[in-house]
Design a protein around this motif. Structure first.
Motif, PDB file in Angstrom:
ATOM      1  N   ASN A 194      29.946  -8.511 -23.874  1.00 41.52           N
ATOM      2  CA  ASN A 194      29.150  -7.420 -23.311  1.00 41.52           C
ATOM      3  C   ASN A 194      27.752  -7.940 -23.027  1.00 41.52           C
ATOM      4  O   ASN A 194      26.957  -8.151 -23.934  1.00 41.52           O
ATOM      5  CB  ASN A 194      29.114  -6.237 -24.288  1.00 41.52           C
ATOM      6  N   CYS A 195      27.444  -8.130 -21.762  1.00 44.51           N
ATOM      7  CA  CYS A 195      26.151  -8.697 -21.376  1.00 44.51           C
ATOM      8  C   CYS A 195      24.987  -7.770 -21.723  1.00 44.51           C
ATOM      9  O   CYS A 195      23.842  -8.219 -21.789  1.00 44.51           O
ATOM     10  CB  CYS A 195      26.140  -8.993 -19.880  1.00 44.51           C
ATOM     11  N   ALA A 196      25.268  -6.481 -21.909  1.00 43.38           N
ATOM     12  CA  ALA A 196      24.209  -5.537 -22.226  1.00 43.38           C
ATOM     13  C   ALA A 196      23.949  -5.434 -23.716  1.00 43.38           C
ATOM     14  O   ALA A 196      22.944  -4.868 -24.131  1.00 43.38           O
ATOM     15  CB  ALA A 196      24.575  -4.152 -21.675  1.00 43.38           C
ATOM     16  N   ALA A 197      24.848  -5.971 -24.529  1.00 42.85           N
ATOM     17  CA  ALA A 197      24.732  -5.800 -25.983  1.00 42.85           C
ATOM     18  C   ALA A 197      24.090  -6.988 -26.674  1.00 42.85           C
ATOM     19  O   ALA A 197      23.857  -6.953 -27.876  1.00 42.85           O
ATOM     20  CB  ALA A 197      26.108  -5.534 -26.586  1.00 42.85           C
ATOM     21  N   ILE A 198      23.809  -8.066 -25.928  1.00 45.50           N
ATOM     22  CA  ILE A 198      23.212  -9.269 -26.512  1.00 45.50           C
ATOM     23  C   ILE A 198      21.839  -9.475 -25.897  1.00 45.50           C
ATOM     24  O   ILE A 198      21.670  -9.382 -24.673  1.00 45.50           O
ATOM     25  CB  ILE A 198      24.092 -10.509 -26.249  1.00 45.50           C
ATOM     26  N   THR A 199      20.853  -9.742 -26.707  1.00 45.42           N
ATOM     27  CA  THR A 199      19.500  -9.952 -26.196  1.00 45.42           C
ATOM     28  C   THR A 199      19.480 -11.143 -25.251  1.00 45.42           C
ATOM     29  O   THR A 199      20.251 -12.101 -25.396  1.00 45.42           O
ATOM     30  CB  THR A 199      18.509 -10.191 -27.340  1.00 45.42           C
ATOM     31  N   GLU A 200      18.579 -11.076 -24.282  1.00 44.14           N
ATOM     32  CA  GLU A 200      18.515 -12.129 -23.263  1.00 44.14           C
ATOM     33  C   GLU A 200      18.280 -13.500 -23.879  1.00 44.14           C
ATOM     34  O   GLU A 200      18.804 -14.508 -23.409  1.00 44.14           O
ATOM     35  CB  GLU A 200      17.403 -11.797 -22.266  1.00 44.14           C
ATOM     36  N   SER A 201      17.500 -13.560 -24.960  1.00 44.68           N
ATOM     37  CA  SER A 201      17.192 -14.842 -25.587  1.00 44.68           C
ATOM     38  C   SER A 201      18.430 -15.493 -26.199  1.00 44.68           C
ATOM     39  O   SER A 201      18.502 -16.712 -26.321  1.00 44.68           O
ATOM     40  CB  SER A 201      16.109 -14.653 -26.652  1.00 44.68           C
ATOM     41  N   LEU A 202      19.408 -14.682 -26.589  1.00 50.35           N
ATOM     42  CA  LEU A 202      20.616 -15.215 -27.216  1.00 50.35           C
ATOM     43  C   LEU A 202      21.771 -15.378 -26.230  1.00 50.35           C
ATOM     44  O   LEU A 202      22.685 -16.177 -26.468  1.00 50.35           O
ATOM     45  CB  LEU A 202      21.066 -14.301 -28.362  1.00 50.35           C
ATOM     46  N   LEU A 203      21.744 -14.615 -25.141  1.00 47.62           N
ATOM     47  CA  LEU A 203      22.899 -14.581 -24.253  1.00 47.62           C
ATOM     48  C   LEU A 203      23.176 -15.946 -23.623  1.00 47.62           C
ATOM     49  O   LEU A 203      24.337 -16.350 -23.504  1.00 47.62           O
ATOM     50  CB  LEU A 203      22.683 -13.526 -23.164  1.00 47.62           C
ATOM     51  N   LEU A 262      33.238 -10.658 -18.431  1.00 51.59           N
ATOM     52  CA  LEU A 262      31.801 -10.397 -18.496  1.00 51.59           C
ATOM     53  C   LEU A 262      31.557  -8.925 -18.205  1.00 51.59           C
ATOM     54  O   LEU A 262      31.475  -8.503 -17.044  1.00 51.59           O
ATOM     55  CB  LEU A 262      31.055 -11.290 -17.499  1.00 51.59           C
ATOM     56  N   ASP A 263      31.465  -8.144 -19.263  1.00 56.10           N
ATOM     57  CA  ASP A 263      31.240  -6.702 -19.126  1.00 56.10           C
ATOM     58  C   ASP A 263      29.759  -6.446 -18.868  1.00 56.10           C
ATOM     59  O   ASP A 263      28.887  -7.134 -19.392  1.00 56.10           O
ATOM     60  CB  ASP A 263      31.694  -6.005 -20.412  1.00 56.10           C
ATOM     61  N   GLU A 264      29.472  -5.418 -18.059  1.00 58.35           N
ATOM     62  CA  GLU A 264      28.089  -5.057 -17.699  1.00 58.35           C
ATOM     63  C   GLU A 264      27.358  -6.262 -17.097  1.00 58.35           C
ATOM     64  O   GLU A 264      26.232  -6.597 -17.480  1.00 58.35           O
ATOM     65  CB  GLU A 264      27.330  -4.519 -18.922  1.00 58.35           C
ATOM     66  N   ILE A 265      27.984  -6.894 -16.098  1.00 62.90           N
ATOM     67  CA  ILE A 265      27.418  -8.081 -15.458  1.00 62.90           C
ATOM     68  C   ILE A 265      26.091  -7.772 -14.775  1.00 62.90           C
ATOM     69  O   ILE A 265      25.224  -8.647 -14.618  1.00 62.90           O
ATOM     70  CB  ILE A 265      28.434  -8.660 -14.432  1.00 62.90           C
ATOM     71  N   GLY A 266      25.888  -6.523 -14.401  1.00 63.99           N
ATOM     72  CA  GLY A 266      24.646  -6.126 -13.738  1.00 63.99           C
ATOM     73  C   GLY A 266      23.423  -6.217 -14.624  1.00 63.99           C
ATOM     74  O   GLY A 266      22.296  -6.130 -14.139  1.00 63.99           O
ATOM     75  N   GLU A 267      23.623  -6.407 -15.930  1.00 60.34           N
ATOM     76  CA  GLU A 267      22.499  -6.497 -16.862  1.00 60.34           C
ATOM     77  C   GLU A 267      21.987  -7.926 -17.026  1.00 60.34           C
ATOM     78  O   GLU A 267      20.992  -8.144 -17.725  1.00 60.34           O
ATOM     79  CB  GLU A 267      22.913  -5.957 -18.241  1.00 60.34           C
ATOM     80  N   LEU A 268      22.645  -8.910 -16.402  1.00 64.88           N
ATOM     81  CA  LEU A 268      22.215 -10.298 -16.547  1.00 64.88           C
ATOM     82  C   LEU A 268      20.841 -10.519 -15.941  1.00 64.88           C
ATOM     83  O   LEU A 268      20.536 -10.038 -14.845  1.00 64.88           O
ATOM     84  CB  LEU A 268      23.210 -11.236 -15.864  1.00 64.88           C
ATOM     85  N   GLN A 326      14.861  -5.210 -23.372  1.00 62.20           N
ATOM     86  CA  GLN A 326      14.237  -5.901 -24.501  1.00 62.20           C
ATOM     87  C   GLN A 326      13.199  -5.007 -25.179  1.00 62.20           C
ATOM     88  O   GLN A 326      13.045  -5.032 -26.402  1.00 62.20           O
ATOM     89  CB  GLN A 326      13.584  -7.201 -24.034  1.00 62.20           C
ATOM     90  N   THR A 327      12.501  -4.192 -24.358  1.00 64.29           N
ATOM     91  CA  THR A 327      11.537  -3.247 -24.929  1.00 64.29           C
ATOM     92  C   THR A 327      12.233  -2.248 -25.838  1.00 64.29           C
ATOM     93  O   THR A 327      11.741  -1.910 -26.918  1.00 64.29           O
ATOM     94  CB  THR A 327      10.793  -2.503 -23.807  1.00 64.29           C
ATOM     95  N   LEU A 328      13.405  -1.798 -25.399  1.00 58.77           N
ATOM     96  CA  LEU A 328      14.160  -0.852 -26.218  1.00 58.77           C
ATOM     97  C   LEU A 328      14.607  -1.508 -27.522  1.00 58.77           C
ATOM     98  O   LEU A 328      14.540  -0.889 -28.591  1.00 58.77           O
ATOM     99  CB  LEU A 328      15.362  -0.316 -25.441  1.00 58.77           C
ATOM    100  N   TYR A 329      15.061  -2.771 -27.450  1.00 62.77           N
ATOM    101  CA  TYR A 329      15.431  -3.487 -28.678  1.00 62.77           C
ATOM    102  C   TYR A 329      14.252  -3.530 -29.650  1.00 62.77           C
ATOM    103  O   TYR A 329      14.400  -3.298 -30.854  1.00 62.77           O
ATOM    104  CB  TYR A 329      15.854  -4.920 -28.339  1.00 62.77           C
ATOM    105  N   ASN A 330      13.076  -3.841 -29.099  1.00 68.93           N
ATOM    106  CA  ASN A 330      11.889  -3.936 -29.957  1.00 68.93           C
ATOM    107  C   ASN A 330      11.568  -2.603 -30.624  1.00 68.93           C
ATOM    108  O   ASN A 330      11.205  -2.547 -31.805  1.00 68.93           O
ATOM    109  CB  ASN A 330      10.688  -4.409 -29.132  1.00 68.93           C
ATOM    110  N   LYS A 331      11.706  -1.516 -29.864  1.00 65.19           N
ATOM    111  CA  LYS A 331      11.409  -0.195 -30.419  1.00 65.19           C
ATOM    112  C   LYS A 331      12.440   0.205 -31.474  1.00 65.19           C
ATOM    113  O   LYS A 331      12.112   0.840 -32.479  1.00 65.19           O
ATOM    114  CB  LYS A 331      11.335   0.846 -29.296  1.00 65.19           C
ATOM    115  N   LEU A 332      13.689  -0.163 -31.244  1.00 59.68           N
ATOM    116  CA  LEU A 332      14.740   0.143 -32.217  1.00 59.68           C
ATOM    117  C   LEU A 332      14.433  -0.564 -33.550  1.00 59.68           C
ATOM    118  O   LEU A 332      14.572   0.023 -34.625  1.00 59.68           O
ATOM    119  CB  LEU A 332      16.108  -0.303 -31.703  1.00 59.68           C
ATOM    120  N   ASN A 333      14.041  -1.813 -33.449  1.00 60.87           N
ATOM    121  CA  ASN A 333      13.679  -2.560 -34.665  1.00 60.87           C
ATOM    122  C   ASN A 333      12.452  -1.958 -35.334  1.00 60.87           C
ATOM    123  O   ASN A 333      12.380  -1.844 -36.557  1.00 60.87           O
ATOM    124  CB  ASN A 333      13.424  -4.025 -34.324  1.00 60.87           C
TER     125      ASN A 333
END
Length: 459
Positions: A201-210, A244-250, A447-454
């Motif tokens: 899931n391309c949308a479920a992994i942070t860009e830095s790790l993908l 590659l699910d949610e390919i539009g998020e790459l 990524q902003t949303l990830y940061n806010k969730l944390n």
């Protein structure tokens, strides 16, 4: 054409003839019987759609007759006629399986309406039984279930594309329409079926790790990596299929690297200098319009064309007709077994609600709905109350009607951070935990949303 066949059983012959004439004037085909024995003879000649039974008969009572006739044909709908002092008996009849009761003196319009409702309910029950038989005939529990023309067309397309070993398949459609199941169907029907099927899931992994997850990395490529490096998902899928699910998020930079892999069928690990050949099929999916994404500069045009070789649009559940009931029965059986519950099936009211609901979350929402319904149902049939399908409209109405004052009072304090945390949690829940979809709705970067969730400690 008659609206339905009715057997009217009453010991008062004159009364029965008058009521029969009234029902026939409303379009029903009516036979009469004046005793328990006569009613049984009628059933032996052929079952009606509805049997209207008086409780007091010269050779028995309506409750006894109800039990006898139900054993002969449980699909018949029973309506009880109750006179003065027999309402309690009519209630007992409801408990034994009658669909309704009508008190004397009879109003033909009311009795006709009750009979119409009973006939509709019987038709629904027959439909449910047919669907149950179809579910029993379907093989497997993870495949794409459906008989509608829309889903049969999709299955035909997937079968054709599976014949090619390497062709890239792009699956589009709304969230929850079963794109991963479609990807698995392509893999399972292809010559790669014995190889691995790896979804990401391309949308479920942070860009830095993908990037490192997809391409792998060499030893020492970055701080915190494994000492011996790591094989990426492209290499892990060698000989099989990478979904590659949610390919539009790459991210655009990753899109360029993906394009190179698709063109050359070789992958270079992060920090590496040499390429590794790979033998894979790529199936990608998105709920976005990639051509719009290209026009707005968020997706590479050359990658869009490379992915869109074999294109399958997954239909929304609202366009699949009776597949809603077929899937509901399938999930009902599955979750009843998991929860060790005896559930008889769907009630006519539940069937009508399932068919009328627009299913904005598609098959995924239906699956969740049936899991919850089985959990709430104590046994017997699933009722409309167990489905909880009015919650979306109720939530929308509450949101529209909410005032600033009521919103403030609903919060534990009046800090901006509390409001933001509440909003993020609510939007994330409405999107079933989909980070990318929630970020789009909130108008912020993923990524902003990830940061806010944390920051807020939200999961």
């Amino acid at each position: 054409m008659a609206r339905g066949s009715v057997l009217l059983v009453d010991d008062d012959r004159e009364f029965a003839n008058v009521v029969a004439a009234g029902l026939e004037s409303t379009g029903h085909d009516v036979d009469t019987a004046n005793s328990l024995a006569e009613a049984i003879r009628h059933f032996e000649c052929g079952s009606p759609d509805v049997a209207v039974l008086d409780i007091q008969l010269p050779d028995g009572d309506g409750l006894e007759l109800l039990e006898t006739l139900r054993q002969k044909d449980p699909s018949v709908a029973f309506v009880i006629l109750s006179g003065y002092g027999t309402v309690g008996e009519a209630v007992k009849a409801i408990q034994r399986g009658a669909v309704d009761f009508v008190e004397k003196p009879i109003r033909i319009a009311k009795l006709s309406a009750v009979i119409d409702k009973a006939i509709a309910g019987r038709a629904l029950r027959r439909q449910i039984e047919r669907l149950r038989r179809e579910v029993a005939d379907l093989k497997g529990t993870d495949g794409i279930l459906g008989r509608s023309p829309a889903i049969r067309s999709v299955l035909d397309e997937l079968g054709q594309y599976a014949q090619s070993r390497d062709i890239t398949v792009l699956l589009t459609g709304e969230s929850g329409t079963g794109k991963e199941l479609a990807a698995r169907a392509v893999h399972d029907a292809s010559s790669r079926a014995d190889g691995p099927f790896i979804p990401v899931n391309c949308a479920a992994i942070t860009e830095s790790l993908l990037e490192s997850e997809l391409f792998g990395y060499e030893p020492g490529a970055f701080t915190g990596g494994r000492e011996g490096g790591k094989e990426g998902l492209f290499e892990a899928a060698d000989g099989g299929t990478l979904f590659l699910d949610e390919i539009g998020e790459l991210d655009l930079s990753l899109q360029a690297k993906l394009l190179r892999v698709l063109q050359e069928r070789r992958v270079r690990r992060v920090g590496g200098v040499s390429d590794h050949p790979i033998d894979i099929r790529v199936v990608a999916s998105t709920n976005r319009d990639l051509k719009t994404e290209v026009a707005e500069g968020r997706f590479r045009e050359d990658l869009c064309y490379r992915l869109d070789v074999a294109h399958v649009e997954m239909p929304p559940l609202r366009d699949r007709g009776d597949d809603v009931l077929l899937l509901a029965e399938h999930y009902l059986r599955h979750y009843a077994l998991n929860q060790a519950k005896h559930i008889d099936g769907l009630s006519p009211g539940a069937v009508q609600m399932l068919l009328a609901f627009p299913w904005p979350g598609n098959v995924r929402e239906l699956c969740n709905t049936m899991e919850r319904a089985v959990l709430l149902c104590p046994g017997g049939e699933i009722q409309p109350a167990h489905l909880h399908l009015t919650r979306h409209s109720a939530a929308s109405a509450a949101t529209v009607a909410a005032t600033a004052e009521s919103l403030i009072h609903a919060l534990p304090d009046r800090k901006i951070a509390t409001l933001e945390k509440t909003l993020i949690g609510a939007v994330l829940e409405l999107n079933d935990g989909n980070i990318a979809a929630a970020a789009r709705e909130l108008g912020i970067h993923r990524q902003t949303l990830y940061n806010k969730l944390n920051s807020y400690g939200l999961k």
